[in-house]
Design a protein around this motif. Structure first.
Motif, mmCIF file in Angstrom:
data_model
loop_
_atom_site.group_PDB
_atom_site.id
_atom_site.type_symbol
_atom_site.label_atom_id
_atom_site.label_comp_id
_atom_site.label_asym_id
_atom_site.label_seq_id
_atom_site.Cartn_x
_atom_site.Cartn_y
_atom_site.Cartn_z
ATOM 1 N N TRP A 59 14.434 0.351 -5.186
ATOM 2 C CA TRP A 59 13.198 -0.161 -4.585
ATOM 3 C C TRP A 59 12.068 0.806 -4.827
ATOM 4 N N ILE A 60 10.913 0.273 -5.198
ATOM 5 C CA ILE A 60 9.688 1.066 -5.317
ATOM 6 C C ILE A 60 8.540 0.235 -4.742
ATOM 7 N N ILE A 61 7.843 0.811 -3.781
ATOM 8 C CA ILE A 61 6.684 0.149 -3.164
ATOM 9 C C ILE A 61 5.625 1.218 -2.931
ATOM 10 N N TRP A 62 4.368 0.883 -3.254
ATOM 11 C CA TRP A 62 3.295 1.867 -3.116
ATOM 12 C C TRP A 62 2.045 1.219 -2.527
ATOM 13 N N ILE A 87 2.085 -2.769 -3.003
ATOM 14 C CA ILE A 87 2.624 -3.336 -4.238
ATOM 15 C C ILE A 87 4.093 -2.954 -4.388
ATOM 16 N N GLN A 88 4.940 -3.941 -4.697
ATOM 17 C CA GLN A 88 6.347 -3.675 -5.007
ATOM 18 C C GLN A 88 6.526 -3.831 -6.514
ATOM 19 N N GLY A 89 7.120 -2.807 -7.119
ATOM 20 C CA GLY A 89 7.271 -2.777 -8.562
ATOM 21 C C GLY A 89 8.639 -3.211 -9.038
ATOM 22 N N PRO A 124 -0.234 -1.886 -12.114
ATOM 23 C CA PRO A 124 0.233 -3.267 -11.939
ATOM 24 C C PRO A 124 1.625 -3.319 -11.320
ATOM 25 N N ALA A 125 1.973 -4.458 -10.755
ATOM 26 C CA ALA A 125 3.276 -4.639 -10.118
ATOM 27 C C ALA A 125 4.429 -4.561 -11.115
#
Length: 161
Positions: A59-62, A87-89, A124-125
């Motif tokens: 999981w990556i969210i920023w 944003i979740q990548g 960007p996502a």
């Protein structure tokens, strides 16, 4: 900075509901001692025990707004309106949280890391953890981690005694 969860303690068992063998929802996270200059957070979840891909990103969210409590069950999607447009990548979870799901009876350690940043990130996502952390490298004020373990076929009732 420190991070904790009401779902599990540092080094403890992650409850099944927060895993790919359960409801696959993100646990609530509590952040303390946030640096004063913090403008946003990044959260990552990594499988620290993956035998082929060390620290395999789940999981990556920023661009999470500054707050002391990240709610349970962050919704799926590129943009999370409930977190002011965070944003979740791209990770094992594509634009979403994907919890622990190790094979067979192996026990894996999973690390949630919170990064406090002095600004937002403009990516960007479709970005990955590597790209996000590269962009954030000069913005990180502090970071904190919380590690739990999970075994897919473990009987959680063993914890009750």
């Amino acid at each position: 900075m420190r991070v904790s969860s009401n779902a599990f303690e540092e080094g403890g068992w992650i409850p099944k509901r927060y895993t790919g063998r359960g409801e696959d929802i993100s646990p609530a996270l509590h952040i303390e001692d946030i640096p004063n200059q913090t403008k946003s957070f990044i959260i990552t979840l990594d499988d620290a025990s993956h035998p082929i891909f060390p620290n395999y990103n789940h999981w990556i969210i920023w661009n999470i707004p500054v707050c002391s409590d990240i709610p349970e069950s962050v919704p799926k999607g590129e943009v999370v309106s409930e977190l002011s447009g965070a944003i979740q990548g791209i990770a094992y979870g594509r634009h979403c949280y994907r919890g622990p799901k190790p094979p067979l009876k192996t026990t894996h350690n999973y690390t949630f890391t919170i990064y406090a940043l002095c600004d937002l990130i403009d990516l960007p996502a479709a970005s990955t953890k590597k790209e996000v952390l590269k962009q954030a490298s000069n913005l990180i004020l502090d970071q904190a981690s919380l590690t739990g373990k999970f075994q897919s076929h473990r009987n959680e009732s063993e914890d009750a005694g």
